[in-house]
Design an enzyme around this catalytic site. Sequence first.
Site, PDB file in Angstrom:
ATOM      1  N   GLU A  11       0.857  -1.196   0.000  1.00 17.47           N
ATOM      2  CA  GLU A  11       0.000   0.000   0.000  1.00 17.47           C
ATOM      3  C   GLU A  11       0.895   1.250   0.000  1.00 17.47           C
ATOM      4  OE1 GLU A  11      -1.588   0.756   3.926  1.00 17.47           O
ATOM      5  OE2 GLU A  11      -3.376   1.739   3.145  1.00 17.47           O
ATOM      6  N   LYS A  27      -9.477   2.155  -1.835  1.00 18.56           N
ATOM      7  CA  LYS A  27      -9.696   1.605  -0.473  1.00 18.56           C
ATOM      8  C   LYS A  27     -11.035   2.042   0.123  1.00 18.56           C
ATOM      9  CE  LYS A  27      -7.058   1.264   3.899  1.00 18.56           C
ATOM     10  NZ  LYS A  27      -5.784   1.701   4.506  1.00 18.56           N
ATOM     11  N   CYS A  43      -4.905  -3.031   2.788  1.00 15.70           N
ATOM     12  CA  CYS A  43      -4.568  -2.961   4.210  1.00 15.70           C
ATOM     13  C   CYS A  43      -5.746  -3.256   5.136  1.00 15.70           C
ATOM     14  CB  CYS A  43      -3.925  -1.611   4.537  1.00 15.70           C
ATOM     15  SG  CYS A  43      -3.143  -1.656   6.165  1.00 15.70           S
TER      16      CYS A  43
HETATM   17  N1  CDT Z   1      -2.945   1.431   6.517  1.00 14.91           N
HETATM   18  C1  CDT Z   1      -3.849   0.809   7.289  1.00 14.91           C
HETATM   19  O1  CDT Z   1      -4.981   0.612   6.883  1.00 14.91           O
HETATM   20  N2  CDT Z   1      -3.451   0.446   8.530  1.00 14.91           N
HETATM   21  C2  CDT Z   1      -4.334  -0.110   9.511  1.00 14.91           C
HETATM   22  C3  CDT Z   1      -3.879   0.253  10.881  1.00 14.91           C
HETATM   23  C4  CDT Z   1      -4.683   1.325  11.417  1.00 14.91           C
HETATM   24  S1  CDT Z   1      -4.226   1.756  13.031  1.00 14.91           S
HETATM   25  C5  CDT Z   1      -5.081   3.235  13.230  1.00 14.91           C
HETATM   26  C6  CDT Z   1      -4.450  -1.633   9.451  1.00 14.91           C
HETATM   27  O2  CDT Z   1      -5.580  -2.128   9.558  1.00 14.91           O
HETATM   28  O3  CDT Z   1      -3.461  -2.321   9.379  1.00 14.91           O
END
Ligand code: CDT
Length: 320
Positions: A47, A124, A174
């Site tokens: 990502e 996303k 993600c």
């Molecule tokens: N980039 C991303 O979506 N990261 C999230 C962590 C969020 S913590 C506020 C994940 O679900 O890994």
Amino acid sequence: MSRSITVAAAQLGPIQKSEPRAVAVDRMIRLMERAHGRGAELVVFPELALTTFFPRHYHERIENADAWFETAMPSDETAPLFEAARRYGIGFHLGYAELTPQGRHFNTAILVNRAGDILLKYRKVHLPGHAEFNPARKVQHLEKRYFEVGDLGFPVIRAPMGGVDGINMGLMICNDRRWPEAWRVLGLQSVELVMLGYNTPSTNQDAGGFEAHHLRVFHSHLSIQAGCYQNACFAVATAKAGTEDGCELFGNSIIVNPQGEIIAQAGTWDDELITADVNLDMCTLGRTTIFAFDKHRRPEAYGRITAQVGAVEPEVWQGR
Ligand code: CDT
């Protein structure tokens, strides 16, 4: 004829705030070259792969964040990735911040074939974090400030990839991996190979002592393994890892089969290539037996999934 392809997760180590896109692109091309040497036909990058994970940085004037976004794909800076795809005969997946000609901002991923054609785009849907500066947080997570919710659903495309005539390929990004709804929407389009990139902090600032450090990676793997098993598909899940601008992101990129087993896993938190030979016929077992959706799903009982966002309280037993 066997429907097999060699896939790679091209994990990236940290990219610092001061580092230009050219540094990341150079590193990615080296990984593509290595992937080619190992016989990989498809490479999955993380990502927001071109820059540091900029949603940790607060810009009071939102337009000042536009410098992190791509206004064209390919652009002069990213064209070398497309050239490398053609040179090595490799498809790739790339996550980046997209600024459209209409001024809309998305956290986006594309799938590109070995001819350099963009086959699929995804924006996303599940944006974590917050929209305003939060003084209580040591590190900000401002995805809700900088991005709109994706407007393309969860698309799947059937296209040639590597030596296989047609593979059903889908994308998520993600935080989406933690949502079974995202997997099932892909599963309902007979997805065989899911690609996803992630930037996940190694610690949960909101945990208040209730989430031990090692559970961060466990939850990531648990979500991906369950998604693959329950939807009878493979996944390539690629991290951006290491310490960026003082903030630690975990690695542990994985490739998972339709039984939910991890078949390759990264061992460093740096640039690292992992590969696996994937036989897509392995998807058939799950989708014709325990998860034969046409035979066993009961959508009439799932109304709440699309009718409701937050959870409601259950009816309270009134006693006898
Ligand atoms: N980039 C991303 O979506 N990261 C999230 C962590 C969020 S913590 C506020 C994940 O679900 O890994």
